[in-house]
Each structure stands twice: as structure tokens, then as C-alpha cells.
Motif scaffolding. Structure first.
Motif: not given
Length: 440
Positions: A361-364, A389-390, A402-404
């Protein structure tokens, strides 16, 4: 050190109290551990000389959920060993502990006890101070901290709520808050705030809500600490219900701020009208429009149109969601890293999440806040923004990667408080798929 020991003792006394009183209890225990590798290009959030560093943290932890027929609690604790590659003097141990408990004293009466403790050297660490319920117990500090000296906060709240009608409530409580800094240039503070409130519907579609609070704040720790203060705040709201989703109101809010020292006392008068509109389960509008007047004891105060409240909307779709919130109003910028007094602000925030695959999954996200501190000599104005963003990947049901990335910036009329920072964090977490069930 004595305060730390007292806080830890209270924390474990809370555990003992729940276990001792929850007959027929059941408990869920969830252990976890994570390892983070962080890079920051400006660890001191400096406007002049930027120092970069790589920061490794190892964080074991657990969450313990108790539940019984009339009592329950959630307890969480995470110590974190922190190692700096370049600035090794900043190596430390962070602590984060939360307790949230409730007890039904009667059919319509509930007592709640919450406590949140955090010790960190991260100047932006307070952004992570939340209870396991997702609720923030301590108001976020929007002032600027530019040091890696450790500090700790502890907030305890006790709240009693009694329901005596379909939508009629009496509430009273007490909040005790501590901020302790190891940096000798920062003020320490303690505050106590008892409060009482009542919501009563005297007709099916007409009611009122009133609240009163008193906050006593004391400062220490530096050669010239801020003046101790007493704040009295009261409000009265007359509510008209037009439908199940729409309410209108007329509101009056009154503040009296008295300082023990040379700081100038003032009062705030704030009448307003507005609406509360629950558009749907994922959308709401709570808006009040009025005119506030700040009456200072000697000098000219501030006044103007006030727009308070918040707007929120979440759009859910098949594999993701987008959330948007906004708020505007005034506040007191005290009891934080800086003590700047009366604040006028507006803020917006947006976050989006999307499931690329079942495991990825991705987030911003983006947030912006404009704060004007009218008690400062030059009406200091800060514009704080954060972009993030991650992505998150779960190779198994109990391992999470996790990468953020985050870009934080403050543009201020006080040039010393301006900064920008790029921060990248990679973490791996191990959490069991299901909690371990204890008890009967």
C-alpha cells in the motif's frame, strides 16, 4: 528523576488495579518489536547551519487490553534504544507509555482515567503522542523546538460522565499536565485544569450546552521563566435541532487570563452563530462565525471576525481513501516548547491511502497551519507545513516493512525559528497476527 519514578509507579499501579478488580476478565496481549533507520538532513531544525545524521532505533513494546463486565483498560509501553552515527552525544532511550481505563459506576455513570507519557529527544516527537484509541490526550505543540536535548511530557486526565436523559449529560473532570526539559534554555511547566459541563435538552428540538474550566499554569527551569498564569474559560451554547443531521446554535465564549508577573492580563469576548451538519458517516461541517474582542488591561487588544470549527470529509473507494480536514480559530500557545500567548490560526490537512496490491500500500499526506501570535512584540507569524509520502509492504501476516519520506518546513517572521528538513525512515516491524488471549 523522582517525577519519572512516580509516573512509572502510577503506571504499574494502574495495571495492578485493573487486574485486581476485573473479576472474570479477559485480556489480549500483543507484543511487538521494530527497528528503524532514519536519515535527517537537519537534525537540529536550524535556520543557519544544517547537521545531518543517521539515527537507528530499536523498539520493543506491547499492548495489553483488559475487558470485564463493568471495567476495562488498554495499556501500551514502548522503550526505544536510539543511536546516532555522527552526533553520538544524542544517544538516548526514548519511552512511550499510555494507559486508558474505564469503569461503569452505575447504569448511566462512567469513570475514565487516561495517562500518556513520552520521553524523547526528537524535536518533532510530540506529533506521535496518541492513545491506543487514536485520541490525542495532550494538545499538540505547534511552536518550534530546535534542540536534541531530551524532554518528557506526562498528561493525566480523570473524567466522570453521567447520562440522565436520552441526550442529556453531566460531566466533570481534571487534567494534570507536565513538560520537563533537559535543555536549560527551555521553560518547564506544570498545569492543573479542573472542568465541568452540562448538556440538557429542555425540549425535543431545543437544548443548551455549557462548559467551564480553570487552568493554573506554573513555569520554572530557566533564569527567567514565563509568568505563572490563571485562565478561566466559560461557554454557553443554545442549540436548535432542525433534523437528525442538522443543528444550529448561538454561542458565547468568555476567557479571563490573569498573570502573576508583569505580563499583561486580558479578557476575550466571543459571540458566534453556526451549524453542526452531519452530512454522512464520513462527512461533517461544524462551523461558527462571530466577532471576537480581546480586551487588554492597558494596551490595545486584538479583534476581528472569528471563524471557528472544522470541516471533514473522507472519500472511500475500492482500494483506498482520501481524507480532508480544516479548522480555524484562536488558541493559547502556552505550555509548549515556546510560550507565545494568544494565537490566531487556520489549518488544513489531507491524507490519501491506496492499496496497490494485497500486500503493498502507499500513502501521501500534506498539512499546513498559519499561526499569528498577537502577544509577541512584532505579531510573530509562523507558516508550518509538512509533506509526506510512503509505502508499506507485508511479506507475511506478521512482518511489515515501511519506507516514509517527510519534508517539514517553517517560514516565520522570526528568522531564527525558520527551518526546513528532509527526513527518510525505513522500518521493519514484527507483530503477531493475533493477540495472545489471557484470562477466562
Amino acid at each position: 528523576m523522582m517525577n519519572n519514578k512516580r509516573i512509572i509507579l502510577l503506571f504499574f499501579l494502574g495495571i495492578f488495579f485493573i487486574i485486581n478488580n476485573a473479576y472474570g476478565f479477559q485480556a489480549d496481549f500483543t507484543p511487538r518489536i521494530s527497528v528503524d533507520e532514519e536519515y535527517s538532513d537537519n537534525i537540529y531544525l536550524s535556520s543557519r547551519i544544517k547537521e545531518h545524521d543517521y539515527i537507528t532505533s530499536i523498539t520493543p513494546g506491547f499492548t495489553l487490553d483488559f475487558s470485564g463486565r463493568r471495567i476495562g483498560a488498554t495499556i501500551s509501553y514502548e522503550p526505544s534504544l536510539v543511536f546516532y552515527k555522527r552526533e553520538t552525544d544524542n544517544n538516548t532511550i526514548r519511552h512511550s507509555a499510555q494507559f486508558s481505563g474505564w469503569s461503569d459506576l452505575g447504569k448511566n455513570t462512567r469513570l475514565e482515567l487516561n495517562n500518556s507519557f513520552m520521553r524523547t529527544e526528537d524535536p518533532l516527537g510530540e506529533d506521535d503522542l496518541f492513545l491506543e484509541t487514536g485520541e490525542s490526550l495532550r494538545d499538540p505543540d505547534h511552536t518550534v523546538r530546535q534542540s536534541r536535548e531530551p524532554y518528557y511530557t506526562n498528561t493525566t486526565s480523570l473524567n466522570l460522565t453521567h447520562q440522565f436523559g436520552a441526550a442529556d449529560f453531566f460531566r466533570m473532570g481534571y487534567i494534570y499536565d507536565i513538560l520537563q526539559n533537559e535543555n536549560p534554555e527551555d521553560d518547564d511547566n506544570k498545569s492543573q485544569a479542573p472542568y465541568i459541563g452540562l448538556t440538557y435538552w429542555f425540549m425535543p428540538d431545543m437544548g443548551f450546552e455549557t462548559d467551564f474550566s480553570y487552568t493554573r499554569a506554573k513555569y520554572s527551569g530557566t533564569d527567567d521563566p514565563a509568568d505563572d498564569s490563571k485562565e478561566f474559560q466559560g461557554s454557553l451554547r443554545l442549540i436548535k435541532r432542525f433534523s437528525r443531521h442538522l443543528e444550529g446554535f448561538i454561542n458565547y465564549n468568555h476567557i479571563i487570563m490573569n498573570y502573576d508577573g508583569d505580563e499583561e492580563d486580558y479578557k476575550v469576548f466571543d459571540p458566534s452563530i453556526g451549524i453542526n451538519y452531519a452530512i454522512s458517516d464520513d462527512a461533517h461541517i461544524n462551523i461558527g462565525i462571530g466577532y471576537f474582542m480581546q480586551d487588554r488591561e492597558e494596551s490595545d487588544g486584538d479583534s476581528g471576525l472569528s471563524l471557528s470549527g472544522d470541516i471533514g470529509k473522507t472519500w472511500d473507494f475500492r482500494r483506498g481513501s482520501i481524507g480532508l480536514t480544516g479548522a480555524m480559530g484562536y488558541d493559547e500557545a502556552n505550555l509548549g516548547a515556546e510560550n507565545l500567548g494568544f494565537e490566531k490560526y487556520y489549518e488544513i490537512a489531507c491524507i490519501g491511502e491506496y492499496g496497490l496490491t494485497q500486500r503493498l500500500s502507499a500513502n501521501i499526506s500534506y498539512s499546513f497551519r498559519r499561526s499569528k501570535y498577537v502577544d509577541t512584540d512584532e505579531n510573530r507569524t509562523d507558516r508550518t507545513s509538512s509533506f509526506g509520502a510512503g509505502c508499506r509492504y507485508a511479506p507475511t501476516r506478521w512482518i511489515f516493512l515501511n519506507l516514509n519520506y517527510q519534508y517539514n518546513t517553517v517560514a516565520s517572521t522570526d528568522r531564527e525559528d525558520e527551518y526546513d528538513e528532509n527526513r527518510v525512515v525505513f522500518s521493519i516491524s514484527f507483530v503477531p497476527e493475533r493477540p495472545w488471549r489471557l484470562g477466562s
